[in-house]
Design a protein around this motif. Structure first.
Motif, PDB file in Angstrom:
ATOM      1  N   UNK A   1       0.824  -1.215   0.000  1.00 46.74           N
ATOM      2  CA  UNK A   1       0.000   0.000   0.000  1.00 46.74           C
ATOM      3  C   UNK A   1       0.856   1.262   0.000  1.00 46.74           C
ATOM      4  N   UNK A   2       2.036   1.206   0.614  1.00 48.61           N
ATOM      5  CA  UNK A   2       2.975   2.340   0.574  1.00 48.61           C
ATOM      6  C   UNK A   2       3.421   2.609  -0.857  1.00 48.61           C
ATOM      7  N   UNK A   3       3.811   1.561  -1.562  1.00 52.59           N
ATOM      8  CA  UNK A   3       4.366   1.724  -2.899  1.00 52.59           C
ATOM      9  C   UNK A   3       3.302   2.145  -3.909  1.00 52.59           C
ATOM     10  N   UNK A   4       2.094   1.635  -3.742  1.00 47.92           N
ATOM     11  CA  UNK A   4       1.001   2.025  -4.639  1.00 47.92           C
ATOM     12  C   UNK A   4       0.675   3.508  -4.472  1.00 47.92           C
ATOM     13  N   UNK A   5       0.562   3.958  -3.224  1.00 43.90           N
ATOM     14  CA  UNK A   5       0.266   5.373  -2.988  1.00 43.90           C
ATOM     15  C   UNK A   5       1.407   6.263  -3.462  1.00 43.90           C
ATOM     16  N   UNK A   6       2.640   5.865  -3.185  1.00 42.91           N
ATOM     17  CA  UNK A   6       3.792   6.668  -3.611  1.00 42.91           C
ATOM     18  C   UNK A   6       3.797   6.845  -5.127  1.00 42.91           C
ATOM     19  N   UNK A   7       3.494   5.805  -5.863  1.00 44.69           N
ATOM     20  CA  UNK A   7       3.476   5.898  -7.326  1.00 44.69           C
ATOM     21  C   UNK A   7       2.347   6.804  -7.804  1.00 44.69           C
ATOM     22  N   UNK A   8       1.195   6.734  -7.144  1.00 46.39           N
ATOM     23  CA  UNK A   8       0.088   7.634  -7.502  1.00 46.39           C
ATOM     24  C   UNK A   8       0.489   9.088  -7.283  1.00 46.39           C
ATOM     25  N   UNK A   9       1.163   9.350  -6.165  1.00 46.93           N
ATOM     26  CA  UNK A   9       1.613  10.715  -5.869  1.00 46.93           C
ATOM     27  C   UNK A   9       2.680  11.175  -6.846  1.00 46.93           C
ATOM     28  N   UNK A  10       3.557  10.259  -7.226  1.00 51.98           N
ATOM     29  CA  UNK A  10       4.600  10.606  -8.192  1.00 51.98           C
ATOM     30  C   UNK A  10       3.991  11.054  -9.513  1.00 51.98           C
ATOM     31  N   UNK A  11       3.049  10.267 -10.006  1.00 54.24           N
ATOM     32  CA  UNK A  11       2.421  10.590 -11.282  1.00 54.24           C
ATOM     33  C   UNK A  11       1.671  11.911 -11.224  1.00 54.24           C
ATOM     34  N   UNK A  12       1.035  12.197 -10.081  1.00 53.53           N
ATOM     35  CA  UNK A  12       0.205  13.397  -9.972  1.00 53.53           C
ATOM     36  C   UNK A  12       1.004  14.651  -9.656  1.00 53.53           C
ATOM     37  N   UNK A  13       2.005  14.542  -8.771  1.00 53.45           N
ATOM     38  CA  UNK A  13       2.688  15.731  -8.276  1.00 53.45           C
ATOM     39  C   UNK A  13       4.182  15.799  -8.592  1.00 53.45           C
ATOM     40  N   UNK A  14       4.823  14.627  -8.784  1.00 53.62           N
ATOM     41  CA  UNK A  14       6.282  14.615  -8.943  1.00 53.62           C
ATOM     42  C   UNK A  14       6.690  13.760 -10.142  1.00 53.62           C
ATOM     43  N   UNK A  15       6.168  14.042 -11.332  1.00 59.26           N
ATOM     44  CA  UNK A  15       6.435  13.176 -12.490  1.00 59.26           C
ATOM     45  C   UNK A  15       7.900  13.124 -12.906  1.00 59.26           C
ATOM     46  N   UNK A  16       8.682  14.095 -12.462  1.00 59.47           N
ATOM     47  CA  UNK A  16      10.107  14.122 -12.797  1.00 59.47           C
ATOM     48  C   UNK A  16      10.929  13.197 -11.910  1.00 59.47           C
ATOM     49  N   UNK A  17      10.326  12.695 -10.839  1.00 56.93           N
ATOM     50  CA  UNK A  17      11.042  11.827  -9.915  1.00 56.93           C
ATOM     51  C   UNK A  17      11.069  10.388 -10.415  1.00 56.93           C
ATOM     52  N   UNK A  18      12.107   9.662 -10.025  1.00 56.48           N
ATOM     53  CA  UNK A  18      12.152   8.215 -10.244  1.00 56.48           C
ATOM     54  C   UNK A  18      12.316   7.543  -8.890  1.00 56.48           C
ATOM     55  N   UNK A  19      11.709   6.382  -8.749  1.00 51.54           N
ATOM     56  CA  UNK A  19      11.718   5.671  -7.471  1.00 51.54           C
ATOM     57  C   UNK A  19      12.487   4.355  -7.570  1.00 51.54           C
ATOM     58  N   UNK A  20      13.224   4.057  -6.511  1.00 47.18           N
ATOM     59  CA  UNK A  20      13.778   2.728  -6.277  1.00 47.18           C
ATOM     60  C   UNK A  20      13.242   2.284  -4.918  1.00 47.18           C
ATOM     61  N   UNK A  21      12.931   1.019  -4.785  1.00 49.55           N
ATOM     62  CA  UNK A  21      12.381   0.529  -3.518  1.00 49.55           C
ATOM     63  C   UNK A  21      13.347  -0.435  -2.853  1.00 49.55           C
ATOM     64  N   UNK A  22      13.590  -0.220  -1.563  1.00 51.16           N
ATOM     65  CA  UNK A  22      14.379  -1.204  -0.822  1.00 51.16           C
ATOM     66  C   UNK A  22      13.524  -2.448  -0.615  1.00 51.16           C
ATOM     67  N   UNK A  23      14.026  -3.612  -1.008  1.00 47.48           N
ATOM     68  CA  UNK A  23      13.241  -4.833  -0.851  1.00 47.48           C
ATOM     69  C   UNK A  23      13.118  -5.236   0.612  1.00 47.48           C
ATOM     70  N   UNK A  24      12.155  -6.109   0.935  1.00 45.04           N
ATOM     71  CA  UNK A  24      12.055  -6.617   2.306  1.00 45.04           C
ATOM     72  C   UNK A  24      13.388  -7.178   2.765  1.00 45.04           C
ATOM     73  N   UNK A  25      13.745  -6.876   4.007  1.00 40.70           N
ATOM     74  CA  UNK A  25      15.076  -7.260   4.493  1.00 40.70           C
ATOM     75  C   UNK A  25      15.002  -8.312   5.590  1.00 40.70           C
ATOM     76  N   UNK A  26      13.904  -9.069   5.615  1.00 42.07           N
ATOM     77  CA  UNK A  26      13.650 -10.048   6.662  1.00 42.07           C
ATOM     78  C   UNK A  26      14.766 -11.078   6.813  1.00 42.07           C
TER      79      UNK A  26
END
Length: 343
Positions: A134-159
């Motif tokens: 849910x974090x990553x889905x919302x972040x991508x929605x915000x990127x497209x709407x407000x920060x289209x110039x940004x690119x995201x990398x996600x830290x994978x689960x570190x369990x």
């Protein structure tokens, strides 16, 4: 491109006032990845039932653990951010999935500093629909709407990362040094079993039959149940614990749907009734102490244990701002900042 980091945790009400708690619960429980029912059914359940009965009780629970500085989860997350900022070479921002300290605010803070390449760190060791996804889905929605110039990398689960297992294991070892206990319970936040099935990329592996979590499969990349049990196994192995002296359970269930078992409250009760007098409990689904650790486990859990004749109940703190944990996170961040890889 200028790099920066957004650490994201769950969130918190602005205060333990029932009005603020109700607002927070509304946002949290109406998330389709938390309560994954069709919108109409979710609205009836949340707005028609839960928000008319639960806020007062939840507010009382928050009131028991609230600090002078504010919500423990927020305060501890801010302290972690500040400490990591001292060790890393890139800007560090903090956001919460729910509540007023939003992901959007965190991204705006980075944007104002000229950052256009962001490493998103969900502060959860394990993957789950209701946390990482849910974090990553919302972040991508915000990127497209407000920060289209940004690119995201996600830290994978570190369990299962050796550094994380080492830090968690050492924190348990230090917390229990000099203490006598018969059993160590690893309590993880629970999720409905259907969340496990929905996250199964093979669409066939996760039968939750007691075998699938230990049978190798690509499904484990997104299997919360496997990842929790793997933390328990790896820590037990690291600490050289004997079989039968530690186990896994799941807390914080909601509603009447089948959730991951065994349940923590019933496990604590069963152990006390079975003659266990001294037990310890650790909560590795969280990296920062919060309502679920400080109230549900350290208060309610201990009360349950004493009611069934248990005597000593040792609660191990989350990693919070341990120096070794801060250094591990900082090193991961700098490795990303200097390359494209997260090791």
């Amino acid at each position: 491109m200028k790099k920066g980091v957004l650490m994201v945790n769950l969130g918190s009400p602005d205060s333990p006032n029932p009005k603020d708690v109700k607002k927070y619960l509304d946002e949290f429980l109406m998330d389709e990845r938390v309560i994954d029912l069709p919108y109409i059914l979710r609205a009836i359940l949340v707005k028609g039932i839960i928000l008319n009965t639960r806020p007062k009780k939840s507010a009382e629970a928050y009131g028991k653990i609230w600090w002078d500085e504010g919500s423990p989860l927020i305060v501890l997350s801010e302290r972690l951010q500040e400490k990591i900022d001292e060790f890393t070479s890139v800007p560090i921002a903090l956001g919460m999935r729910y509540g007023s300290m939003s992901i959007e605010k965190g991204l705006k803070e980075l944007n104002d500093k000229g950052v256009d390449e962001v490493l998103i760190i969900p502060l959860y060791p394990q993957f789950a629909m209701a946390t990482t996804e849910t974090i990553l889905v919302l972040a991508e929605e915000l990127r497209k709407e407000h920060f289209p110039h940004m690119s995201f990398t996600t830290m994978p689960p570190f369990y299962n990362h050796p550094d994380y297992i080492r830090v968690l294991s050492e924190s348990i070892k230090e917390s229990l040094e000099g203490k006598d206990y018969e059993h160590l319970l690893f309590s993880y936040h629970g999720v409905p079993k259907r969340h496990i099935r929905k996250s199964d990329i093979t669409k066939s592996h996760c039968k939750m039959d007691g075998k699938c979590c230990s049978t190798p499969s690509p499904a484990h990349q997104y299997c919360y149940s496997h990842q929790c049990k793997e933390v328990t196994r790896l820590v037990g192995e690291y600490l050289g614990m004997e079989d039968g002296t530690y186990s896994t359970s799941f807390q914080s269930r909601l509603g009447f749907d089948p959730w991951l078992t065994p349940y923590t409250d019933r496990t604590i009760e069963k152990m006390g009734l079975g003659g266990t007098k001294k037990m310890a409990i650790v909560t590795p689904a969280f990296v920062s102490d919060c309502l679920e650790t400080l109230e549900e486990i350290a208060m309610e859990g201990e009360e349950i244990f004493h009611e069934v004749n248990g005597e000593q109940f040792h609660v191990i703190p989350c990693l919070n701002t341990r120096e070794d944990w801060v250094k591990v996170l900082s090193r991961w961040i700098d490795e990303w900042a200097m390359s494209e890889a997260i090791v």
